[in-house]
Design a protein around this motif. Sequence first.
Motif, PDB file in Angstrom:
ATOM      1  N   MET A  91       9.578  -4.310  18.190  1.00 56.33           N
ATOM      2  CA  MET A  91      10.903  -5.037  17.921  1.00 56.33           C
ATOM      3  C   MET A  91      11.992  -4.916  18.907  1.00 56.33           C
ATOM      4  SD  MET A  91      10.222  -6.856  14.999  1.00 56.33           S
ATOM      5  CE  MET A  91      11.977  -7.291  14.745  1.00 56.33           C
ATOM      6  N   GLY A  92      12.049  -3.881  19.646  1.00 60.79           N
ATOM      7  CA  GLY A  92      12.819  -3.698  20.615  1.00 60.79           C
ATOM      8  C   GLY A  92      13.043  -4.776  21.784  1.00 60.79           C
ATOM      9  N   ALA A  93      11.894  -5.319  21.984  1.00 58.27           N
ATOM     10  CA  ALA A  93      11.875  -6.438  22.801  1.00 58.27           C
ATOM     11  C   ALA A  93      12.289  -7.950  22.475  1.00 58.27           C
ATOM     12  CB  ALA A  93      10.459  -6.272  23.640  1.00 58.27           C
ATOM     13  N   LEU A  94      12.546  -7.854  20.922  1.00 58.01           N
ATOM     14  CA  LEU A  94      12.681  -9.183  20.637  1.00 58.01           C
ATOM     15  C   LEU A  94      14.194  -9.260  20.087  1.00 58.01           C
ATOM     16  CD1 LEU A  94       9.434  -9.453  18.040  1.00 58.01           C
ATOM     17  CD2 LEU A  94       9.591 -10.217  20.372  1.00 58.01           C
ATOM     18  N   PRO A  95      14.693 -10.539  20.197  1.00 66.89           N
ATOM     19  CA  PRO A  95      16.134 -10.703  20.089  1.00 66.89           C
ATOM     20  C   PRO A  95      16.492 -10.750  18.392  1.00 66.89           C
ATOM     21  CG  PRO A  95      15.013 -12.772  20.392  1.00 66.89           C
ATOM     22  CD  PRO A  95      14.070 -11.861  20.548  1.00 66.89           C
ATOM     23  N   SER A  96      17.803 -10.704  18.271  1.00 64.17           N
ATOM     24  CA  SER A  96      18.514 -10.882  17.094  1.00 64.17           C
ATOM     25  C   SER A  96      17.936 -12.113  16.449  1.00 64.17           C
ATOM     26  CB  SER A  96      19.896 -10.833  17.413  1.00 64.17           C
ATOM     27  OG  SER A  96      20.414 -11.434  15.928  1.00 64.17           O
ATOM     28  N   GLY A  97      17.344 -12.113  15.182  1.00 63.95           N
ATOM     29  CA  GLY A  97      17.111 -13.283  14.477  1.00 63.95           C
ATOM     30  C   GLY A  97      15.408 -13.291  14.427  1.00 63.95           C
ATOM     31  N   SER A  98      14.880 -12.059  15.017  1.00 59.55           N
ATOM     32  CA  SER A  98      13.409 -12.118  14.758  1.00 59.55           C
ATOM     33  C   SER A  98      13.089 -11.265  13.439  1.00 59.55           C
ATOM     34  CB  SER A  98      12.813 -11.214  15.714  1.00 59.55           C
ATOM     35  OG  SER A  98      13.099 -11.965  17.338  1.00 59.55           O
ATOM     36  N   TYR A  99      11.770 -11.339  13.279  1.00 62.42           N
ATOM     37  CA  TYR A  99      11.399 -10.622  11.973  1.00 62.42           C
ATOM     38  C   TYR A  99      10.210  -9.809  12.139  1.00 62.42           C
ATOM     39  CZ  TYR A  99      14.181 -14.177   9.264  1.00 62.42           C
ATOM     40  OH  TYR A  99      15.230 -14.883   8.508  1.00 62.42           O
ATOM     41  N   LEU A 100      10.118  -8.963  11.177  1.00 64.04           N
ATOM     42  CA  LEU A 100       9.050  -7.807  11.117  1.00 64.04           C
ATOM     43  C   LEU A 100       8.319  -7.922   9.679  1.00 64.04           C
ATOM     44  CD1 LEU A 100       7.504  -5.412  12.248  1.00 64.04           C
ATOM     45  CD2 LEU A 100       9.275  -3.974  11.155  1.00 64.04           C
ATOM     46  N   SER A 101       7.192  -8.250   9.758  1.00 64.93           N
ATOM     47  CA  SER A 101       6.314  -8.191   8.591  1.00 64.93           C
ATOM     48  C   SER A 101       5.134  -7.338   8.573  1.00 64.93           C
ATOM     49  CB  SER A 101       5.634  -9.695   8.291  1.00 64.93           C
ATOM     50  OG  SER A 101       4.473  -9.573   7.562  1.00 64.93           O
ATOM     51  N   VAL A 102       5.404  -6.043   7.681  1.00 63.69           N
ATOM     52  CA  VAL A 102       4.398  -5.050   7.594  1.00 63.69           C
ATOM     53  C   VAL A 102       3.738  -4.878   6.080  1.00 63.69           C
ATOM     54  CG1 VAL A 102       4.221  -2.662   7.732  1.00 63.69           C
ATOM     55  CG2 VAL A 102       5.540  -3.706   9.477  1.00 63.69           C
ATOM     56  N   ASN A 103       2.683  -4.695   6.166  1.00 61.12           N
ATOM     57  CA  ASN A 103       1.869  -4.158   4.930  1.00 61.12           C
ATOM     58  C   ASN A 103       0.869  -3.490   5.247  1.00 61.12           C
ATOM     59  OD1 ASN A 103       0.734  -7.290   5.744  1.00 61.12           O
ATOM     60  ND2 ASN A 103      -0.837  -6.375   4.165  1.00 61.12           N
ATOM     61  N   ASP A 104       0.435  -2.254   4.444  1.00 60.64           N
ATOM     62  CA  ASP A 104      -0.580  -1.265   4.451  1.00 60.64           C
ATOM     63  C   ASP A 104      -0.800  -0.879   3.238  1.00 60.64           C
ATOM     64  OD1 ASP A 104      -1.668  -0.620   7.160  1.00 60.64           O
ATOM     65  OD2 ASP A 104       0.530  -0.587   7.697  1.00 60.64           O
ATOM     66  N   GLY A 105      -2.061  -0.077   3.229  1.00 59.32           N
ATOM     67  CA  GLY A 105      -2.424   0.501   2.173  1.00 59.32           C
ATOM     68  C   GLY A 105      -1.690   1.791   1.958  1.00 59.32           C
ATOM     69  N   SER A 106      -1.282   2.133   0.387  1.00 55.00           N
ATOM     70  CA  SER A 106      -0.283   2.973   0.113  1.00 55.00           C
ATOM     71  C   SER A 106      -0.927   4.150  -0.690  1.00 55.00           C
ATOM     72  CB  SER A 106       0.813   2.420  -0.595  1.00 55.00           C
ATOM     73  OG  SER A 106       0.459   1.450  -1.677  1.00 55.00           O
ATOM     74  N   ARG A 107      -0.159   5.449  -0.499  1.00 54.91           N
ATOM     75  CA  ARG A 107      -0.661   6.539  -0.713  1.00 54.91           C
ATOM     76  C   ARG A 107       0.403   7.027  -2.176  1.00 54.91           C
ATOM     77  NH1 ARG A 107      -4.057  10.540   0.115  1.00 54.91           N
ATOM     78  NH2 ARG A 107      -4.615   9.685   2.178  1.00 54.91           N
ATOM     79  N   GLY A 108      -0.272   7.617  -3.072  1.00 54.08           N
ATOM     80  CA  GLY A 108       0.467   7.948  -4.254  1.00 54.08           C
ATOM     81  C   GLY A 108       0.514   6.983  -5.587  1.00 54.08           C
ATOM     82  N   ILE A 109      -0.145   6.097  -5.304  1.00 57.20           N
ATOM     83  CA  ILE A 109      -0.257   4.918  -6.466  1.00 57.20           C
ATOM     84  C   ILE A 109      -1.467   5.145  -7.121  1.00 57.20           C
ATOM     85  CG2 ILE A 109      -0.165   2.637  -6.739  1.00 57.20           C
ATOM     86  CD1 ILE A 109       2.410   3.825  -5.488  1.00 57.20           C
ATOM     87  N   ASP A 110      -2.714   5.071  -6.548  1.00 59.12           N
ATOM     88  CA  ASP A 110      -4.128   5.314  -7.325  1.00 59.12           C
ATOM     89  C   ASP A 110      -4.812   6.100  -6.547  1.00 59.12           C
ATOM     90  OD1 ASP A 110      -6.576   4.607  -8.188  1.00 59.12           O
ATOM     91  OD2 ASP A 110      -6.076   2.515  -8.478  1.00 59.12           O
ATOM     92  N   PRO A 111      -5.298   7.346  -7.418  1.00 56.23           N
ATOM     93  CA  PRO A 111      -5.926   8.550  -6.940  1.00 56.23           C
ATOM     94  C   PRO A 111      -7.374   8.039  -6.610  1.00 56.23           C
ATOM     95  CG  PRO A 111      -5.358   8.895  -9.084  1.00 56.23           C
ATOM     96  CD  PRO A 111      -4.506   7.680  -8.848  1.00 56.23           C
ATOM     97  N   ILE A 112      -7.890   7.020  -7.095  1.00 53.68           N
ATOM     98  CA  ILE A 112      -9.174   6.645  -7.033  1.00 53.68           C
ATOM     99  C   ILE A 112      -9.379   5.931  -5.671  1.00 53.68           C
ATOM    100  CG2 ILE A 112     -11.223   5.332  -7.947  1.00 53.68           C
ATOM    101  CD1 ILE A 112     -10.213   7.829  -9.621  1.00 53.68           C
ATOM    102  N   PHE A 113      -8.330   5.086  -5.220  1.00 56.58           N
ATOM    103  CA  PHE A 113      -8.317   4.581  -4.115  1.00 56.58           C
ATOM    104  C   PHE A 113      -8.307   5.321  -2.973  1.00 56.58           C
ATOM    105  CE2 PHE A 113      -5.194   2.149  -1.110  1.00 56.58           C
ATOM    106  CZ  PHE A 113      -6.064   1.605  -0.551  1.00 56.58           C
ATOM    107  N   GLU A 114      -7.405   6.666  -3.202  1.00 59.60           N
ATOM    108  CA  GLU A 114      -7.346   7.455  -2.081  1.00 59.60           C
ATOM    109  C   GLU A 114      -8.498   8.280  -2.010  1.00 59.60           C
ATOM    110  OE1 GLU A 114      -3.907  10.053  -2.943  1.00 59.60           O
ATOM    111  OE2 GLU A 114      -2.843   8.240  -3.510  1.00 59.60           O
ATOM    112  N   GLN A 115      -9.262   8.221  -3.034  1.00 57.94           N
ATOM    113  CA  GLN A 115     -10.771   9.241  -3.004  1.00 57.94           C
ATOM    114  C   GLN A 115     -11.542   8.279  -2.141  1.00 57.94           C
ATOM    115  OE1 GLN A 115     -12.321  10.167  -6.865  1.00 57.94           O
ATOM    116  NE2 GLN A 115     -14.479   9.946  -5.992  1.00 57.94           N
ATOM    117  N   ALA A 116     -11.584   6.786  -2.432  1.00 62.98           N
ATOM    118  CA  ALA A 116     -12.435   5.733  -1.766  1.00 62.98           C
ATOM    119  C   ALA A 116     -12.078   6.004  -0.315  1.00 62.98           C
ATOM    120  CB  ALA A 116     -12.294   4.524  -2.407  1.00 62.98           C
ATOM    121  N   GLN A 117     -10.725   6.016   0.208  1.00 57.35           N
ATOM    122  CA  GLN A 117     -10.581   5.912   1.547  1.00 57.35           C
ATOM    123  C   GLN A 117     -10.746   7.029   2.004  1.00 57.35           C
ATOM    124  OE1 GLN A 117      -9.119   2.951   2.807  1.00 57.35           O
ATOM    125  NE2 GLN A 117      -9.479   4.057   4.667  1.00 57.35           N
ATOM    126  N   ASP A 118     -10.651   8.279   1.724  1.00 54.90           N
ATOM    127  CA  ASP A 118     -11.061   9.468   2.122  1.00 54.90           C
ATOM    128  C   ASP A 118     -12.408   9.708   2.567  1.00 54.90           C
ATOM    129  OD1 ASP A 118      -8.154  10.328   1.878  1.00 54.90           O
ATOM    130  OD2 ASP A 118      -8.579  11.557   0.245  1.00 54.90           O
TER     131      ASP A 118
END
Length: 271
Positions: free
Chosen positions: A184-211
């Motif tokens: 992002m530091g190389a991009l000018p003002s008015g640029s955008y960042l889109s991020v999505n990732d799996g999250s911890r602390g929401i579903d323990p079964i999901f965490e078990q499967a991921q582990d």
Amino acid sequence: MNDHATSPGQAAPQGIDTSVPHSARIWNYWLGGKDHYPVDEQAGDAYTAVFPGIVTIARGSRAFLRRNITYLAAEAGIRQFLDVGTGLPSADNTHEVAQRIASGSRIVYVDNDPLVLAHARDLLSSTPQGATSYIDADVHAPDRILAAAADTLDLSRPTALILSNILGHVADTGQARSIVDQLMGALPSGSYLSVNDGSRGIDPIFEQAQDAYNESGAVPYNLRTVDEITSLFDGLDLLEPGVVPVTQWRPEATSPAPEVIAEHGGLARKP
């Protein structure tokens, strides 16, 4: 069952290890694609046996990306997209969504998976007015990514950086933030960042499967807390509704009530 990337007895493209499951191919399997191998189906089925909701997460993530790109192209006026960790072609790839709205959009895809490279020709289709290109590079090499992206994108103009389900492959959250900051530091003002990732602390079964997946021999994917994902946007202006389950980020009015899933994302503007 879907067809595999190769037919029985046919060798896989050079550089592809079909004896070890791979996240991009498993993701493709969950999305209903055909670019995967038996080892990926086995790992994917083992995962869904523990946590069937991973298919909802995969499809919710893809829909989140589509809504992000739609906003960026239709409302924010963005015409340049740097999609790092793009994965295998699927429905509504970044260039398809962006160029349907603005035919002159320019897109650079980045990945280091040999199978993605083998299918790069599918990603490289473009409108005559726009452009797409593919960089064979790792997310851990932001300088290399930026140098190569400059061949297609004018990085002095606002650009959308897309990091969809890729930063989980960076084990340390501080390092993930550093990668985001460098890009992002190389991009000018008015640029955008889109991020999505799996999250911890929401579903323990999901965490078990991921582990269990992380112990399968595949490249590990690390879940993060919502606060850790939110920290990736530090210094940027988060758009409403902030960092939320991807199903709840500006859902279509015709969609049923979105469920809470363990996959969080957001979109932010560089001031």
